[in-house]
Design a protein around this motif. Structure first.
Motif, PDB file in Angstrom:
ATOM      1  N   GLY A 207      -9.177  11.057  -3.835  1.00  0.00           N
ATOM      2  CA  GLY A 207      -8.052  10.734  -2.958  1.00  0.00           C
ATOM      3  C   GLY A 207      -8.290   9.450  -2.179  1.00  0.00           C
ATOM      4  N   ILE A 208      -9.516   9.248  -1.727  1.00  0.00           N
ATOM      5  CA  ILE A 208      -9.857   8.014  -1.006  1.00  0.00           C
ATOM      6  C   ILE A 208      -9.728   6.803  -1.935  1.00  0.00           C
ATOM      7  CG2 ILE A 208     -11.760   6.754   0.092  1.00  0.00           C
ATOM      8  CD1 ILE A 208     -10.578   8.800   1.924  1.00  0.00           C
ATOM      9  N   PHE A 209     -10.241   6.941  -3.162  1.00  0.00           N
ATOM     10  CA  PHE A 209     -10.154   5.826  -4.108  1.00  0.00           C
ATOM     11  C   PHE A 209      -8.715   5.542  -4.521  1.00  0.00           C
ATOM     12  CE2 PHE A 209     -14.775   6.550  -5.369  1.00  0.00           C
ATOM     13  CZ  PHE A 209     -15.211   5.463  -4.644  1.00  0.00           C
ATOM     14  N   GLN A 210      -7.879   6.556  -4.573  1.00  0.00           N
ATOM     15  CA  GLN A 210      -6.478   6.338  -4.928  1.00  0.00           C
ATOM     16  C   GLN A 210      -5.721   5.646  -3.803  1.00  0.00           C
ATOM     17  OE1 GLN A 210      -5.130  10.242  -5.994  1.00  0.00           O
ATOM     18  NE2 GLN A 210      -5.977  10.110  -8.069  1.00  0.00           N
ATOM     19  N   ARG A 211      -6.221   5.715  -2.583  1.00  0.00           N
ATOM     20  CA  ARG A 211      -5.573   5.039  -1.449  1.00  0.00           C
ATOM     21  C   ARG A 211      -5.937   3.563  -1.362  1.00  0.00           C
ATOM     22  NH1 ARG A 211      -5.832   9.012   3.794  1.00  0.00           N
ATOM     23  NH2 ARG A 211      -4.672  10.716   2.872  1.00  0.00           N
ATOM     24  N   ILE A 212      -6.923   3.124  -2.108  1.00  0.00           N
ATOM     25  CA  ILE A 212      -7.373   1.732  -2.001  1.00  0.00           C
ATOM     26  C   ILE A 212      -6.262   0.738  -2.345  1.00  0.00           C
ATOM     27  CG2 ILE A 212      -8.929   0.015  -3.038  1.00  0.00           C
ATOM     28  CD1 ILE A 212     -11.105   2.159  -2.999  1.00  0.00           C
ATOM     29  N   PRO A 213      -5.476   0.934  -3.423  1.00  0.00           N
ATOM     30  CA  PRO A 213      -4.399  -0.042  -3.691  1.00  0.00           C
ATOM     31  C   PRO A 213      -3.375  -0.140  -2.568  1.00  0.00           C
ATOM     32  CG  PRO A 213      -4.794   1.292  -5.629  1.00  0.00           C
ATOM     33  CD  PRO A 213      -5.598   1.891  -4.525  1.00  0.00           C
ATOM     34  N   ALA A 214      -3.166   0.941  -1.850  1.00  0.00           N
ATOM     35  CA  ALA A 214      -2.199   0.900  -0.743  1.00  0.00           C
ATOM     36  C   ALA A 214      -2.693   0.054   0.422  1.00  0.00           C
ATOM     37  CB  ALA A 214      -1.904   2.324  -0.265  1.00  0.00           C
ATOM     38  N   LEU A 215      -3.974  -0.185   0.475  1.00  0.00           N
ATOM     39  CA  LEU A 215      -4.533  -0.994   1.561  1.00  0.00           C
ATOM     40  C   LEU A 215      -4.127  -2.449   1.438  1.00  0.00           C
ATOM     41  CD1 LEU A 215      -8.173   0.410   1.697  1.00  0.00           C
ATOM     42  CD2 LEU A 215      -6.255   1.013   3.175  1.00  0.00           C
ATOM     43  N   PHE A 216      -3.915  -2.928   0.208  1.00  0.00           N
ATOM     44  CA  PHE A 216      -3.650  -4.338  -0.014  1.00  0.00           C
ATOM     45  C   PHE A 216      -2.164  -4.646  -0.192  1.00  0.00           C
ATOM     46  CE2 PHE A 216      -7.989  -3.555  -1.597  1.00  0.00           C
ATOM     47  CZ  PHE A 216      -8.667  -4.352  -0.686  1.00  0.00           C
ATOM     48  N   SER A 217      -1.331  -3.657  -0.016  1.00  0.00           N
ATOM     49  CA  SER A 217       0.103  -3.930  -0.187  1.00  0.00           C
ATOM     50  C   SER A 217       0.832  -3.907   1.138  1.00  0.00           C
ATOM     51  CB  SER A 217       0.727  -2.912  -1.124  1.00  0.00           C
ATOM     52  OG  SER A 217       0.540  -1.604  -0.644  1.00  0.00           O
TER      53      SER A 217
END
Length: 89
Positions: A79-89
C-alpha cells in the motif's frame, strides 16, 4: 504530499504495528500472569522460572500467527509503494 496524507500513513503504520504486535504481547502477558499466579501459590520466587514458558509460548504463537503477521506487513508495504506515484502528481 500534504498533511492529510502524512497523517493517514502514520495512522495506518501505527494501526498495523498494533495489529502485528497484539497477538504476541497478549500471549506473553497471559503466560506471565499464569506463571506469576503459580509462583505466588507455591512461594517459588525464582525470576528465571517464567522465561522458558514465555519463550515456548511465544514460539507457538509465532507459528500460529506468523504467516498472518507477515501478510499484514506485506499488504501495508504494498500500500505504501502504491502511494508513491500519487506523491509526484
Amino acid at each position: 504530499m500534504d498533511t492529510a496524507m502524512v497523517i493517514d500513513i502514520g495512522r495506518s503504520a501505527l494501526w498495523v504495528t498494533v495489529l502485528v504486535c497484539a497477538p504476541l504481547l497478549t500471549v506473553a502477558l497471559a503466560v506471565g500472569v499464569f506463571i506469576g499466579v503459580i509462583q505466588a501459590a507455591t512461594s517459588i520466587n525464582e525470576m528465571t522460572l517464567s522465561f522458558i514458558p514465555k519463550l515456548a509460548a511465544l514460539g507457538v504463537a509465532l507459528l500460529l500467527f506468523g504467516s498472518w503477521q507477515l501478510v499484514t506487513l506485506v499488504d501495508f508495504t504494498r500500500g505504501i509503494f502504491q502511494r508513491i506515484p500519487a506523491l509526484f502528481s
